[in-house]
Design a protein around this motif. Structure first.
Motif, PDB file in Angstrom:
ATOM      1  N   ARG A  60       2.760   7.041  -1.240  1.00  0.00           N
ATOM      2  CA  ARG A  60       3.075   5.685  -0.830  1.00  0.00           C
ATOM      3  C   ARG A  60       1.797   4.871  -0.650  1.00  0.00           C
ATOM      4  O   ARG A  60       0.792   5.378  -0.154  1.00  0.00           O
ATOM      5  CB  ARG A  60       3.865   5.710   0.473  1.00  0.00           C
ATOM      6  CG  ARG A  60       5.244   6.344   0.338  1.00  0.00           C
ATOM      7  CD  ARG A  60       6.032   6.232   1.625  1.00  0.00           C
ATOM      8  NE  ARG A  60       7.374   6.792   1.480  1.00  0.00           N
ATOM      9  CZ  ARG A  60       8.285   6.779   2.453  1.00  0.00           C
ATOM     10  NH1 ARG A  60       7.988   6.249   3.632  1.00  0.00           N
ATOM     11  NH2 ARG A  60       9.470   7.300   2.239  1.00  0.00           N
ATOM     12  N   VAL A  61       1.798   3.571  -1.092  1.00  0.00           N
ATOM     13  CA  VAL A  61       0.654   2.658  -0.990  1.00  0.00           C
ATOM     14  C   VAL A  61       0.981   1.593   0.043  1.00  0.00           C
ATOM     15  O   VAL A  61       2.096   1.051   0.069  1.00  0.00           O
ATOM     16  CB  VAL A  61       0.333   2.007  -2.354  1.00  0.00           C
ATOM     17  CG1 VAL A  61      -0.857   1.072  -2.232  1.00  0.00           C
ATOM     18  CG2 VAL A  61       0.056   3.079  -3.391  1.00  0.00           C
ATOM     19  N   LEU A  65      -2.735  -3.081   0.932  1.00  0.00           N
ATOM     20  CA  LEU A  65      -3.591  -2.663  -0.172  1.00  0.00           C
ATOM     21  C   LEU A  65      -3.006  -3.087  -1.507  1.00  0.00           C
ATOM     22  O   LEU A  65      -3.747  -3.485  -2.429  1.00  0.00           O
ATOM     23  CB  LEU A  65      -3.767  -1.142  -0.131  1.00  0.00           C
ATOM     24  CG  LEU A  65      -4.685  -0.538  -1.203  1.00  0.00           C
ATOM     25  CD1 LEU A  65      -6.074  -1.130  -1.101  1.00  0.00           C
ATOM     26  CD2 LEU A  65      -4.728   0.977  -1.066  1.00  0.00           C
ATOM     27  N   ARG A  66      -1.688  -3.032  -1.635  1.00  0.00           N
ATOM     28  CA  ARG A  66      -1.051  -3.463  -2.880  1.00  0.00           C
ATOM     29  C   ARG A  66      -1.289  -4.955  -3.119  1.00  0.00           C
ATOM     30  O   ARG A  66      -1.601  -5.386  -4.239  1.00  0.00           O
ATOM     31  CB  ARG A  66       0.448  -3.158  -2.821  1.00  0.00           C
ATOM     32  CG  ARG A  66       1.161  -3.321  -4.148  1.00  0.00           C
ATOM     33  CD  ARG A  66       2.661  -3.103  -3.943  1.00  0.00           C
ATOM     34  NE  ARG A  66       2.936  -1.770  -3.432  1.00  0.00           N
ATOM     35  CZ  ARG A  66       3.105  -0.705  -4.204  1.00  0.00           C
ATOM     36  NH1 ARG A  66       3.038  -0.830  -5.521  1.00  0.00           N
ATOM     37  NH2 ARG A  66       3.365   0.468  -3.669  1.00  0.00           N
ATOM     38  N   THR A  67      -1.163  -5.780  -2.070  1.00  0.00           N
ATOM     39  CA  THR A  67      -1.406  -7.221  -2.203  1.00  0.00           C
ATOM     40  C   THR A  67      -2.875  -7.511  -2.534  1.00  0.00           C
ATOM     41  O   THR A  67      -3.183  -8.357  -3.382  1.00  0.00           O
ATOM     42  CB  THR A  67      -1.010  -7.932  -0.904  1.00  0.00           C
ATOM     43  OG1 THR A  67       0.351  -7.632  -0.597  1.00  0.00           O
ATOM     44  CG2 THR A  67      -1.181  -9.429  -1.045  1.00  0.00           C
ATOM     45  N   ALA A  68      -3.792  -6.790  -1.851  1.00  0.00           N
ATOM     46  CA  ALA A  68      -5.215  -6.988  -2.123  1.00  0.00           C
ATOM     47  C   ALA A  68      -5.559  -6.625  -3.562  1.00  0.00           C
ATOM     48  O   ALA A  68      -6.353  -7.318  -4.229  1.00  0.00           O
ATOM     49  CB  ALA A  68      -6.051  -6.168  -1.154  1.00  0.00           C
ATOM     50  N   ALA A  69      -4.975  -5.538  -4.086  1.00  0.00           N
ATOM     51  CA  ALA A  69      -5.227  -5.159  -5.475  1.00  0.00           C
ATOM     52  C   ALA A  69      -4.691  -6.200  -6.453  1.00  0.00           C
ATOM     53  O   ALA A  69      -5.325  -6.507  -7.470  1.00  0.00           O
ATOM     54  CB  ALA A  69      -4.601  -3.783  -5.751  1.00  0.00           C
TER      55      ALA A  69
END
Length: 417
Positions: A60-61, A65-69
């Motif tokens: 799971r992420v 972190l997903r938004t920043a990527a």
């Protein structure tokens, strides 16, 4: 005579469930029908254990972190696009500079051409405005050249005497400079010029080549400004018509906002530069500093670099005043630098430029320094209007995306006021 006892109370069934247990059984049955499992035994009220991860499940992420990527790769793409655009402009910087100067000329002369176009045909109005602007610029340059030529003989004597005064002033306390030091500096300068004569000649010849490039850029700028002044709106309309229908409105809004900001900045900076030049010229003429007109013209062009242009030009005026009139007049010129800087920063820019450019002074300073580092003096001149135009385009597109409150329905079902 004794009463017979209750059979249920007298003979209770040891295997029958109690009332509380029956209620728990009914509650568990209803929860099972609803899909609710009972907590594990021995852990009343405990949470349901999490399912164990299977070998094929992905880790799971975190949503952060997903938004920043997601933002990171988009920023990289935009940065690569900006780098490609600036690399292309660097390869063809003469053409980009010519178009920029043509837009500056258009911003200055388009109102004049529109005013003349009310009484004369449009081509004649464009020709009159351009010829009048060229005559005005050449007249100012001729005035400066005449002032320098007429004061040349006196300037040589004043600078020689001023250099002697500076030398005697440095020999006195608190400096106590060795008299041989300045003489040694003069001899070293003469030796450098004599030993590097070939290099200086080649530099002068390359400067002649640069002069040809400058004249070519100005010719292309005038050629472009003719069509921009005559039919710039029709050219922009044709460009918008070539775009997809879904992008025409946004591009049209961005273009109108960009041109409005660029025109306002050009008019404002010319007005600020002209005011500074007049103040500097009058002050230097009153103090008796030579080359008052050329120094005023230098102040006019230096004012196109916000925050740092005017102090540099007035520092040159202070050096001239020190060499020609002594330290007292030079100190007064330094005080003039402070006064004009206050007038420019607290009066002219807030009144003249605030309606066209809405940038914080820190942003302006960083923009000027960044432009100077990237492209020298030209970058320092172009950086502020470019950032101002980009910011105005962003603001216009954001306002266009926001819903109109006059068209939004009110919460009660009616239309909003």
């Amino acid at each position: 005579m004794s009463r017979p006892s209750d059979p249920q109370s007298s003979n209770p069934d040891p295997g029958a469930p109690s009332a509380g247990r029956r209620r728990r059984i009914r509650t568990a049955s209803r929860q099972a029908l609803r899909g609710i499992t009972a907590p594990p035994a021995g852990k009343p009220g405990g949470r349901r254990p999490l399912p164990r991860s299977r070998p094929g499940d992905e880790p799971r992420v975190s949503p952060t972190l997903r938004t920043a990527a997601a933002y990171a790769w988009r920023i990289l793409v935009v940065g690569a696009l900006v780098y490609a655009v600036f690399s292309a402009l660097g390869r063809f910087h003469e053409i980009a500079l010519a178009v920029f100067l043509g837009m500056v000329i258009t911003a200055m002369l388009r109102p004049v051409a529109d005013l003349l176009g009310r009484v004369v045909p449009r081509p004649l109005a464009v020709a009159v405005s351009l010829v009048g602007g060229i005559v005005l610029v050449l007249g100012v340059l001729a005035l400066v050249g005449n002032a320098v030529a007429s004061e040349q003989a006196g300037l040589v004597r004043e600078f020689q005497a001023g250099f002697g005064r500076i030398q005697r002033w440095l020999e006195q306390p608190p400096f106590r400079l060795d008299p041989k030091a300045l003489t040694d500096i003069q001899s070293r300068i003469g030796q450098f010029l004599s030993s590097h004569r070939a290099t200086l000649i080649s530099t002068a010849l390359s400067g002649a080549g640069r002069l040809v490039e400058v004249l070519t850029v100005f010719a292309l700028a005038l050629f472009s400004s003719v069509f921009f002044i005559h039919s710039g709106d029709r050219q922009w309309g044709w460009f918008c018509d070539q775009l997809p229908p879904t992008a025409r409105d946004r591009v049209s809004i961005a273009g109108c906002a960009a041109w409005r900001t660029f025109t306002g900045y050009t008019h404002g900076i010319v007005l600020v530069a002209g005011t500074n030049a007049i103040l500097v010229g009058v002050a230097l003429f009153a103090l008796g500093v030579p080359l008052a007109v050329p120094l005023a013209l230098l102040e006019f062009f230096a004012a196109f670099i916000p925050l740092i242009g005017s102090p540099i030009a007035l520092a040159v005026a202070a050096v001239v005043a020190l060499a020609a009139k002594g330290p007292l007049i030079a100190a007064m010129v330094v005080a003039l630098i402070v006064i004009i800087g206050q007038i420019e920063g607290h009066l002219l820019h807030p009144i003249v430029m605030s309606w066209a450019v809405r940038l914080h002074p820190v942003v302006v300073a960083l923009t000027v320094i960044g432009g100077a580092v990237a492209a020298g003096v030209l970058g320092a001149v172009v950086a502020v209007p470019m950032v101002s135009v980009l910011w105005s385009v962003h603001q216009a597109l954001r306002r266009a995306r926001e819903p109109d409150p006059l068209q939004n329905p009110a919460p009660g079902g009616g239309t909003g006021s």
